[in-house]
Enzyme design. Structure first.
Site, PDB file in Angstrom:
ATOM      1  N   HIS A 190     -28.582 -37.998  34.482  1.00 57.22           N
ATOM      2  CA  HIS A 190     -29.103 -38.271  35.834  1.00 57.22           C
ATOM      3  C   HIS A 190     -30.298 -37.331  36.059  1.00 57.22           C
ATOM      4  O   HIS A 190     -31.244 -37.340  35.275  1.00 57.22           O
ATOM      5  CB  HIS A 190     -27.942 -38.064  36.822  1.00 57.22           C
ATOM      6  CG  HIS A 190     -28.195 -38.462  38.243  1.00 57.22           C
ATOM      7  ND1 HIS A 190     -29.244 -39.253  38.641  1.00 57.22           N
ATOM      8  CD2 HIS A 190     -27.514 -38.166  39.395  1.00 57.22           C
ATOM      9  CE1 HIS A 190     -29.199 -39.432  39.956  1.00 57.22           C
ATOM     10  NE2 HIS A 190     -28.158 -38.775  40.440  1.00 57.22           N
ATOM     11  N   HIS A 219     -32.877 -47.047  32.577  1.00 54.36           N
ATOM     12  CA  HIS A 219     -32.360 -46.903  33.933  1.00 54.36           C
ATOM     13  C   HIS A 219     -31.326 -47.992  34.161  1.00 54.36           C
ATOM     14  O   HIS A 219     -31.487 -49.107  33.676  1.00 54.36           O
ATOM     15  CB  HIS A 219     -33.505 -47.049  34.953  1.00 54.36           C
ATOM     16  CG  HIS A 219     -33.165 -46.505  36.288  1.00 54.36           C
ATOM     17  ND1 HIS A 219     -32.478 -47.242  37.213  1.00 54.36           N
ATOM     18  CD2 HIS A 219     -33.375 -45.287  36.841  1.00 54.36           C
ATOM     19  CE1 HIS A 219     -32.309 -46.494  38.299  1.00 54.36           C
ATOM     20  NE2 HIS A 219     -32.829 -45.307  38.095  1.00 54.36           N
ATOM     21  N   ASP A 230     -38.089 -39.377  35.543  1.00 60.53           N
ATOM     22  CA  ASP A 230     -37.995 -38.068  34.907  1.00 60.53           C
ATOM     23  C   ASP A 230     -38.921 -37.897  33.711  1.00 60.53           C
ATOM     24  O   ASP A 230     -39.070 -36.792  33.202  1.00 60.53           O
ATOM     25  CB  ASP A 230     -36.546 -37.815  34.448  1.00 60.53           C
ATOM     26  CG  ASP A 230     -35.624 -37.604  35.624  1.00 60.53           C
ATOM     27  OD1 ASP A 230     -36.074 -37.013  36.611  1.00 60.53           O
ATOM     28  OD2 ASP A 230     -34.455 -38.021  35.558  1.00 60.53           O
TER      29      ASP A 230
END
Ligand code: ACO
Length: 436
Positions: A268, A307, A363
């Site tokens: 995450h 994702h 990210d």
């Protein structure tokens, strides 16, 4: 519409059931009536990791993973990132509407007035080991806030809830900055409510002996944009934890600490730290093909890719790529961006990634910017946690007033032993236990 129903035939009994369809979903509880016999518990759904289960109704964030759309309260993320301050977006997420100038002024003032932390909490933070991971420090100190504000347990009072929301949003940068300086052995810098949210944070991080630290406006704006992009993302892992823990009526500090724990995981929010470590390990463009090969063989993961919901380009990653170029104009180019760009180019033309619809997520590029700004990789997830606190709290508030809300308590399918007779200790022979 009358035909908004689903008819199900149970082939075990030949019985037919009709259940309503509501907004493209059926209620799992409507399946309970489907029974194999009088003693049967009734049909359940099995959905580990909630791949196809809506756990709530929400009016906060809209996400279309196939089209790569992200909106807060109906406003496209691209427009909010272009035109708003972070606290303006926070107001929007929490209240449902963009603030007027007066509302924004009051809101800025209110949040910035709550940026200080109790001196005893500062002492508490001093107790952490010098090399404690900043996410551990943040999680522990946010949990400790609940001992300073016992009134926070009064979660059924809207005024009291709001107070904790303002406190938490105000104090997160202070806690994060203290965690940073604690690690370096630097004296803590008190918050300056005259500054905007990002500049105040930068002041607490980087002020040294100069009489007045002046944050670079381009870097401060970049940080605000990154905060906006990270503010909410509907029912992700940490937000689901926030709702689940909050559903037991735990206070918002304990609940937020639990969400921070979920965010920390490398699958995450912790992925931004892992991306940087991965880019360091790859080191140069000529080593990318060998790394990609390892990923395709299942030996590694390409961190910052993939994702659960986005099966198209993550719109946040697109904005972050642009922000990176603006930051580099000030800081100089972080050479890792070139490895990242080449990694992305090769991955996006490879059948393995195309077939699985794996694209860069938020990210993938954020850490490269943070590093250029002077953050060490272990700070990256903290930089995610500060703004996400707003989303967690907006979702927490929404959950508490939802008339459908009950304590989160999933069912299970029991696959263990059937009832069996107890064996006294002296009669248990030798055997090898296989543990998970
Ligand atoms: N690298 C290589 N292969 C991947 C990756 C990756 N980063 N992500 C998924 N895959 C592969 C899986 O191995 C699987 O392949 P298979 O069908 O041959 O078994 C397929 O793609 C589907 O992946 P799942 O794991 O089923 O996807 P899921 O939705 O469960 O996981 C997740 C999503 C956790 C984000 C995953 O893509 C991942 O681990 N990515 C790397 C970590 C990361 O960047 N996390 C940040 C996400 S954004 C955020 O939380 C802020």
């Amino acid at each position: 519409m009358d035909n908004e129903t689903l008819t199900i035939t149970d082939n075990r009994t030949n019985q037919t059931y009709t259940v309503p369809i509501y907004r493209g979903s059926i209620r799992a509880m409507d399946l309970r009536q489907i029974k194999n016999g009088a003693d049967d518990f009734g049909l359940m759904t099995y959905d580990p990791a909630f791949m196809n289960t809506a756990s709530c109704q929400s009016a906060i964030t809209y996400l279309d993973g196939e089209k790569g759309i992200l909106r807060y309260r109906g406003y496209p993320i691209e427009e909010l990132a272009e035109d708003c301050s972070f606290l303006e977006v926070a107001y929007l997420l929490l209240n449902g509407e963009l603030p007027t100038q007066d509302e924004l002024d009051n809101w800025n003032h209110e949040v910035m007035r709550h940026t200080m932390i109790h001196e005893n909490l500062k002492k508490f933070m001093d107790g952490f080991h010098h090399d404690a991971h900043p996410m551990g420090v943040l999680m522990g100190s946010v949990a400790a806030l609940s001992t300073f504000y016992p009134d926070a347990r009064n979660i059924s009072d809207a005024k009291c809830r709001r107070k904790q929301v303002v406190r938490l949003i105000g104090k997160m940068p202070t806690l994060a900055a203290y965690a940073y300086r604690h690690r370096l052995g630097l004296p803590y810098i008190y918050p300056d409510p005259e500054l905007c949210y990002a500049k105040n944070y930068m002041n607490m991080l980087w002020k040294r002996t100069e009489p007045k630290y002046v944050a670079n406006p381009v870097l401060a704006r970049a940080l605000e944009v990154l905060f906006i992009l990270h503010a909410d993302h509907e029912q992700n892992c940490s937000t689901s934890v926030m709702r689940a823990v909050g559903s037991s009526h735990a206070d918002p500090y304990a609940t937020t600490a639990a969400a921070i724990a979920a965010l920390w995981g490398p699958l995450h929010g912790g992925a931004n730290e892992e991306v940087l470590r991965m880019l360091d390990e790859i080191g140069s463009n000529d080593r990318i093909p060998a790394f990609i090969e390892q990923v395709k063989q299942g030996k590694r993961k390409l961190m910052g890719f993939g994702h659960r919901v986005y099966k198209n380009y993550d719109p946040r990653a697109r904005i972050i790529k642009r922000v990176a170029e603006e930051v580099f104009q000030v800081t100089g180019r972080n050479p890792k961006i070139d490895i990242a760009l080449e990694l992305e180019r090769i991955a996006l033309s490879d059948e393995y990634f195309i077939q699985r619809k794996l694209y860069p997520n938020v990210d993938f590029y954020s850490g490269i910017i943070y590093q250029a700004m002077g953050f060490t990789p272990d700070q990256f997830t903290v930089l995610f946690g500060i703004p996400r606190t707003v989303g967690w709290l907006a979702q927490w508030q929404e959950m508490l007033v939802d008339t459908d809300k009950k304590i989160a308590r999933p069912r299970q399918i029991y696959i263990g032993e059937d009832a069996r007779n107890f064996v006294p200790l002296t009669q248990r022979g030798k055997r090898q236990l296989v543990t998970a």
